[in-house]
Scaffold this motif. Structure first.
Motif, mmCIF file in Angstrom:
data_model
loop_
_atom_site.group_PDB
_atom_site.id
_atom_site.type_symbol
_atom_site.label_atom_id
_atom_site.label_comp_id
_atom_site.label_asym_id
_atom_site.label_seq_id
_atom_site.Cartn_x
_atom_site.Cartn_y
_atom_site.Cartn_z
ATOM 1 N N CYS A 125 0.828 -1.219 0.000
ATOM 2 C CA CYS A 125 0.000 0.000 0.000
ATOM 3 C C CYS A 125 0.857 1.262 0.000
ATOM 4 N N LEU A 126 1.941 1.264 0.759
ATOM 5 C CA LEU A 126 2.797 2.448 0.799
ATOM 6 C C LEU A 126 3.484 2.676 -0.545
ATOM 7 N N ILE A 127 3.905 1.603 -1.193
ATOM 8 C CA ILE A 127 4.551 1.752 -2.502
ATOM 9 C C ILE A 127 3.549 2.257 -3.538
ATOM 10 N N VAL A 128 2.394 1.606 -3.605
ATOM 11 C CA VAL A 128 1.367 2.020 -4.574
ATOM 12 C C VAL A 128 0.867 3.432 -4.251
ATOM 13 N N GLY A 129 0.660 3.725 -2.969
ATOM 14 C CA GLY A 129 0.203 5.053 -2.573
ATOM 15 C C GLY A 129 1.203 6.138 -2.917
ATOM 16 N N PHE A 130 2.491 5.848 -2.708
ATOM 17 C CA PHE A 130 3.521 6.831 -3.041
ATOM 18 C C PHE A 130 3.562 7.092 -4.542
ATOM 19 N N ILE A 131 3.516 6.032 -5.331
ATOM 20 C CA ILE A 131 3.549 6.186 -6.789
ATOM 21 C C ILE A 131 2.295 6.921 -7.282
ATOM 22 N N ALA A 132 1.120 6.507 -6.801
ATOM 23 C CA ALA A 132 -0.129 7.158 -7.213
ATOM 24 C C ALA A 132 -0.187 8.602 -6.732
ATOM 25 N N GLY A 133 0.294 8.854 -5.524
ATOM 26 C CA GLY A 133 0.314 10.223 -5.005
ATOM 27 C C GLY A 133 1.233 11.126 -5.803
ATOM 28 N N THR A 134 2.414 10.612 -6.178
ATOM 29 C CA THR A 134 3.356 11.396 -6.975
ATOM 30 C C THR A 134 2.781 11.710 -8.352
ATOM 31 N N ILE A 135 2.208 10.710 -8.989
ATOM 32 C CA ILE A 135 1.600 10.923 -10.314
ATOM 33 C C ILE A 135 0.442 11.915 -10.211
ATOM 34 N N SER A 136 -0.398 11.750 -9.179
ATOM 35 C CA SER A 136 -1.549 12.654 -9.043
ATOM 36 C C SER A 136 -1.109 14.076 -8.722
ATOM 37 N N TYR A 137 0.009 14.239 -7.994
ATOM 38 C CA TYR A 137 0.512 15.593 -7.719
ATOM 39 C C TYR A 137 0.850 16.308 -9.024
ATOM 40 N N PHE A 138 1.695 15.669 -9.842
ATOM 41 C CA PHE A 138 2.125 16.328 -11.075
ATOM 42 C C PHE A 138 0.974 16.486 -12.067
ATOM 43 N N ALA A 139 0.095 15.498 -12.152
ATOM 44 C CA ALA A 139 -1.042 15.599 -13.075
ATOM 45 C C ALA A 139 -2.006 16.696 -12.651
ATOM 46 N N SER A 140 -2.315 16.781 -11.360
ATOM 47 C CA SER A 140 -3.266 17.806 -10.913
ATOM 48 C C SER A 140 -2.651 19.197 -10.961
ATOM 49 N N ARG A 141 -1.363 19.322 -10.659
ATOM 50 C CA ARG A 141 -0.725 20.639 -10.762
ATOM 51 C C ARG A 141 -0.727 21.115 -12.212
ATOM 52 N N TRP A 142 -0.415 20.201 -13.145
ATOM 53 C CA TRP A 142 -0.443 20.550 -14.556
ATOM 54 C C TRP A 142 -1.859 20.932 -14.974
ATOM 55 N N ALA A 143 -2.853 20.143 -14.548
ATOM 56 C CA ALA A 143 -4.242 20.400 -14.937
ATOM 57 C C ALA A 143 -4.729 21.744 -14.411
ATOM 58 N N VAL A 144 -4.418 22.062 -13.166
ATOM 59 C CA VAL A 144 -4.849 23.341 -12.588
ATOM 60 C C VAL A 144 -4.174 24.496 -13.320
ATOM 61 N N THR A 145 -2.882 24.384 -13.580
ATOM 62 C CA THR A 145 -2.152 25.459 -14.256
ATOM 63 C C THR A 145 -2.674 25.684 -15.671
ATOM 64 N N VAL A 146 -2.838 24.604 -16.422
ATOM 65 C CA VAL A 146 -3.331 24.724 -17.803
ATOM 66 C C VAL A 146 -4.756 25.262 -17.822
ATOM 67 N N TYR A 147 -5.606 24.751 -16.933
ATOM 68 C CA TYR A 147 -6.997 25.203 -16.896
ATOM 69 C C TYR A 147 -7.068 26.695 -16.584
ATOM 70 N N ARG A 148 -6.320 27.123 -15.583
ATOM 71 C CA ARG A 148 -6.357 28.545 -15.215
ATOM 72 C C ARG A 148 -5.789 29.431 -16.316
ATOM 73 N N GLN A 149 -4.756 28.976 -16.987
ATOM 74 C CA GLN A 149 -4.186 29.762 -18.077
ATOM 75 C C GLN A 149 -5.184 29.899 -19.226
ATOM 76 N N ARG A 150 -5.810 28.796 -19.603
ATOM 77 C CA ARG A 150 -6.814 28.854 -20.677
ATOM 78 C C ARG A 150 -8.007 29.707 -20.277
ATOM 79 N N ARG A 151 -8.417 29.611 -19.035
ATOM 80 C CA ARG A 151 -9.547 30.414 -18.549
ATOM 81 C C ARG A 151 -9.194 31.902 -18.602
ATOM 82 N N ARG A 152 -7.978 32.238 -18.175
ATOM 83 C CA ARG A 152 -7.524 33.632 -18.213
ATOM 84 C C ARG A 152 -7.491 34.136 -19.657
#
Length: 195
Positions: A142-169
């Motif tokens: 669980c810790l290995i899968v959670g760490f990998i999924a958490g890392t992927i979700s961090y970069f994916a969500s940061r990218w998504a928020v940044t791109v969405y806000r830029q396009r919205r602006r």
């Protein structure tokens, strides 16, 4: 698009992408929620996520729903895969897996009794007992899968928020420029018509 997909999309757009916070803090909240969601801490996952998000100054509103990756529908497949991963990576010195039989009997009970047993207190006691019996293998997986999924979700969500806000602006600026140009054109035509 089905109703469930529309709800998920609406949640992501309105609650995650529109959150009044920095992209880093939103992504940090998503990553913490996903990581805690994969840990075998059923019953206290939301509390743990809230405490960790508060301590690490992450977005708490985004963090809490992400914990529900492990819900009554997905908990068994996720923990079974994590257990297999952990047991493949860590072999106890005695070679005996004491909790495996209890977990298998619990899974058989769920299959025979169905989802209705989830609301019973005895079910959650059995789940807690089974998770403590399995122990290290499940935690490692669980810790290995959670760490990998958490890392992927961090970069994916940061990218998504940044791109969405830029396009919205950009859309807002484009609308404003159209209004300004359109308003200027109308004023010029009105002046020419009045002359």
């Amino acid at each position: 698009m089905t109703v469930t997909l529309r709800r998920i999309r609406r949640f992501l757009i309105h609650n995650v992408l529109h959150a009044d916070d920095t992209p880093h803090r939103i992504a940090w909240g998503v990553a913490i929620g996903v990581f805690i969601g994969f840990t075998p801490t059923v019953g206290i996952q939301m509390f743990l996520a809230l405490v960790i998000a508060t301590a690490l100054r992450a977005n708490k509103v985004v963090c809490i729903p992400m914990v529900w990756i492990t819900n009554p529908v997905t908990i068994l497949p996720i923990y079974a895969l994590c257990y297999r991963l952990g047991s493949g990576l860590w072999e106890p010195s005695s070679g005996v897996r004491a909790g495996t039989g209890h977990v298998i009997s619990l899974m058989d009970q769920i299959r025979t009794l169905g989802v209705a047993r989830i609301v019973e207190l005895s079910f959650w006691k059995d789940v807690f007992f089974g998770l403590t019996m399995v122990g290290a293998e499940l935690w490692i997986g669980c810790l290995i899968v959670g760490f990998i999924a958490g890392t992927i979700s961090y970069f994916a969500s940061r990218w998504a928020v940044t791109v969405y806000r830029q396009r919205r602006r950009e859309r807002i600026e484009l609308r404003a420029s159209r209004r300004t140009v359109g308003g200027f054109t109308k004023r010029v035509r009105a002046r020419e018509a009045s002359l």
